[in-house]
Write a protein that holds these residues in place. Structure first.
Motif, mmCIF file in Angstrom:
data_model
loop_
_atom_site.group_PDB
_atom_site.id
_atom_site.type_symbol
_atom_site.label_atom_id
_atom_site.label_comp_id
_atom_site.label_asym_id
_atom_site.label_seq_id
_atom_site.Cartn_x
_atom_site.Cartn_y
_atom_site.Cartn_z
ATOM 1 N N UNK A 1 0.849 -1.194 0.000
ATOM 2 C CA UNK A 1 0.000 0.000 0.000
ATOM 3 C C UNK A 1 0.882 1.239 0.000
ATOM 4 N N UNK A 2 0.462 2.238 -0.782
ATOM 5 C CA UNK A 2 1.144 3.529 -0.767
ATOM 6 C C UNK A 2 0.200 4.550 -0.155
ATOM 7 N N UNK A 3 0.670 5.298 0.849
ATOM 8 C CA UNK A 3 -0.144 6.294 1.546
ATOM 9 C C UNK A 3 0.422 7.686 1.291
ATOM 10 N N UNK A 4 -0.420 8.606 0.850
ATOM 11 C CA UNK A 4 0.068 9.950 0.493
ATOM 12 C C UNK A 4 0.424 10.786 1.711
ATOM 13 N N UNK A 5 -0.135 10.459 2.885
ATOM 14 C CA UNK A 5 0.170 11.230 4.083
ATOM 15 C C UNK A 5 1.600 10.952 4.556
ATOM 16 N N UNK A 6 1.971 9.684 4.601
ATOM 17 C CA UNK A 6 3.321 9.315 5.031
ATOM 18 C C UNK A 6 4.305 9.313 3.872
ATOM 19 N N UNK A 7 3.752 9.256 2.641
ATOM 20 C CA UNK A 7 4.559 9.173 1.418
ATOM 21 C C UNK A 7 5.466 7.945 1.440
ATOM 22 N N UNK A 8 4.927 6.869 2.013
ATOM 23 C CA UNK A 8 5.694 5.635 2.129
ATOM 24 C C UNK A 8 4.864 4.427 1.687
ATOM 25 N N UNK A 9 5.579 3.345 1.367
ATOM 26 C CA UNK A 9 4.955 2.073 1.019
ATOM 27 C C UNK A 9 4.951 1.165 2.250
ATOM 28 N N UNK A 10 3.925 0.325 2.334
ATOM 29 C CA UNK A 10 3.868 -0.705 3.368
ATOM 30 C C UNK A 10 3.658 -2.050 2.694
ATOM 31 N N UNK A 11 4.623 -2.960 2.827
ATOM 32 C CA UNK A 11 4.548 -4.272 2.180
ATOM 33 C C UNK A 11 3.821 -5.271 3.075
ATOM 34 N N UNK A 12 3.105 -6.222 2.441
ATOM 35 C CA UNK A 12 2.361 -7.237 3.184
ATOM 36 C C UNK A 12 2.948 -8.635 3.031
ATOM 37 N N UNK A 13 3.833 -8.823 2.066
ATOM 38 C CA UNK A 13 4.445 -10.137 1.865
ATOM 39 C C UNK A 13 5.766 -9.963 1.109
ATOM 40 N N UNK A 14 6.386 -11.077 0.767
ATOM 41 C CA UNK A 14 7.698 -11.019 0.111
ATOM 42 C C UNK A 14 7.625 -10.339 -1.257
ATOM 43 N N UNK A 15 6.555 -10.590 -2.006
ATOM 44 C CA UNK A 15 6.404 -9.931 -3.304
ATOM 45 C C UNK A 15 6.222 -8.431 -3.124
ATOM 46 N N UNK A 16 5.482 -8.056 -2.078
ATOM 47 C CA UNK A 16 5.315 -6.644 -1.771
ATOM 48 C C UNK A 16 6.635 -5.987 -1.381
ATOM 49 N N UNK A 17 7.464 -6.706 -0.641
ATOM 50 C CA UNK A 17 8.775 -6.182 -0.257
ATOM 51 C C UNK A 17 9.643 -5.946 -1.489
ATOM 52 N N UNK A 18 9.578 -6.875 -2.428
ATOM 53 C CA UNK A 18 10.362 -6.730 -3.653
ATOM 54 C C UNK A 18 9.927 -5.498 -4.438
#
Length: 257
Positions: free
Chosen positions: A149-166
């Motif tokens: 997930x990408x959040x515009x308030x934090x301007x950061x990504x949050x990964x939920x699994x290994x594919x998301x981390x990649x």
């Protein structure tokens, strides 16, 4: 018709109730009414992109990114006027749909047991805050399983699994991509938010017109100056709208689902 003291009094009260900021014509608040748009990319259909817009759990828009056409718009009144008000928002959907198509090449295309590729799904949520700013999030999923997930308030990504981390490691270093996401969520999202508000107003207006019971004023009321018998009706309606606007403004925006 000559203005009576009653009509002048009604007009002054009308201005006092309309002018406060909490009773803006287009309130900008968040919460359960925040619209979201679901993008679905089908890899086995030449990356066909479909967008479904929802607000308050009700579907109001189905859009085809590939042809840049509205498939259906669940408006009960004049669809042409609705299209005019949503034109800017539809351009945002088209731009984001094209960007998602490009990003889909970065995602490992897993398949169902029958060999069909899993669809890529992206949910964009738009929030409009009391100060007029917009924000939101982009949630990427594959076959119903969330990746990141990408959040515009934090301007950061949050990964939920290994594919998301990649994907996170690759995308967070892409300045152009991040700027595009921020521009979409902090700016262009306002057009999509206004589109959903237009739909809600059309729906509420249609519902009110179909349930309203026509009443005929009494003879005594008809003999009264028109401002005196219609003024209470107008003031009651505006007072309710003003109260709700103030209350929402004080409560502030809600979170993203």
């Amino acid at each position: 018709m000559e203005k009576t003291p009653g009509s002048k009094f009604c007009f002054v009260l009308l201005l006092l109730l309309v002018l406060p900021d909490c009773a803006r014509e287009t309130p900008c608040v968040g919460g359960r009414g925040d619209p979201y748009y679901d993008f679905t990319i089908s890899f086995h259909e030449q990356q066909w992109c479909k967008v479904q817009g929802q607000v308050d759990g009700e579907k109001f828009l189905l859009y085809d990114c590939g042809s840049n056409k509205v498939i259906s718009m669940n408006l009960l009144r004049e669809e042409g006027k609705a299209m005019d008000s949503c034109e800017k928002g539809l351009g945002t959907l088209s731009d984001l749909g094209n960007e998602i198509k490009h990003l889909s090449t970065d995602i490992k295309q897993e398949k169902y047991p029958d060999g069909a590729p899993l669809p890529l799904q992206v949910r964009m949520t738009c929030m409009c805050k009391a100060d007029g700013r917009t924000s939101g999030s982009l949630e990427f999923s594959l076959g119903g399983e969330r990746l990141l997930t990408f959040d515009s308030e934090t301007e950061k990504y949050r990964a939920d699994n290994s594919e998301g981390e990649r994907l996170k490691k690759k995308w967070e270093n892409d300045t152009n991509l991040n700027n595009f996401f921020l521009k979409t969520l902090k700016g262009d999202c306002k057009g999509l938010y206004q589109c959903s508000l237009h739909w809600k107003k059309e729906l509420e207006t249609t519902a009110a017109s179909t349930t309203a019971i026509a009443t005929v004023p009494s003879k005594a009321a008809m003999n009264m100056p028109i401002a005196w018998w219609i003024c209470p009706v107008i003031l009651t309606w505006i007072t309710i709208v003003g109260f709700l606007g103030c209350r929402c403004d004080k409560e502030g925006p809600g979170g993203v689902d």
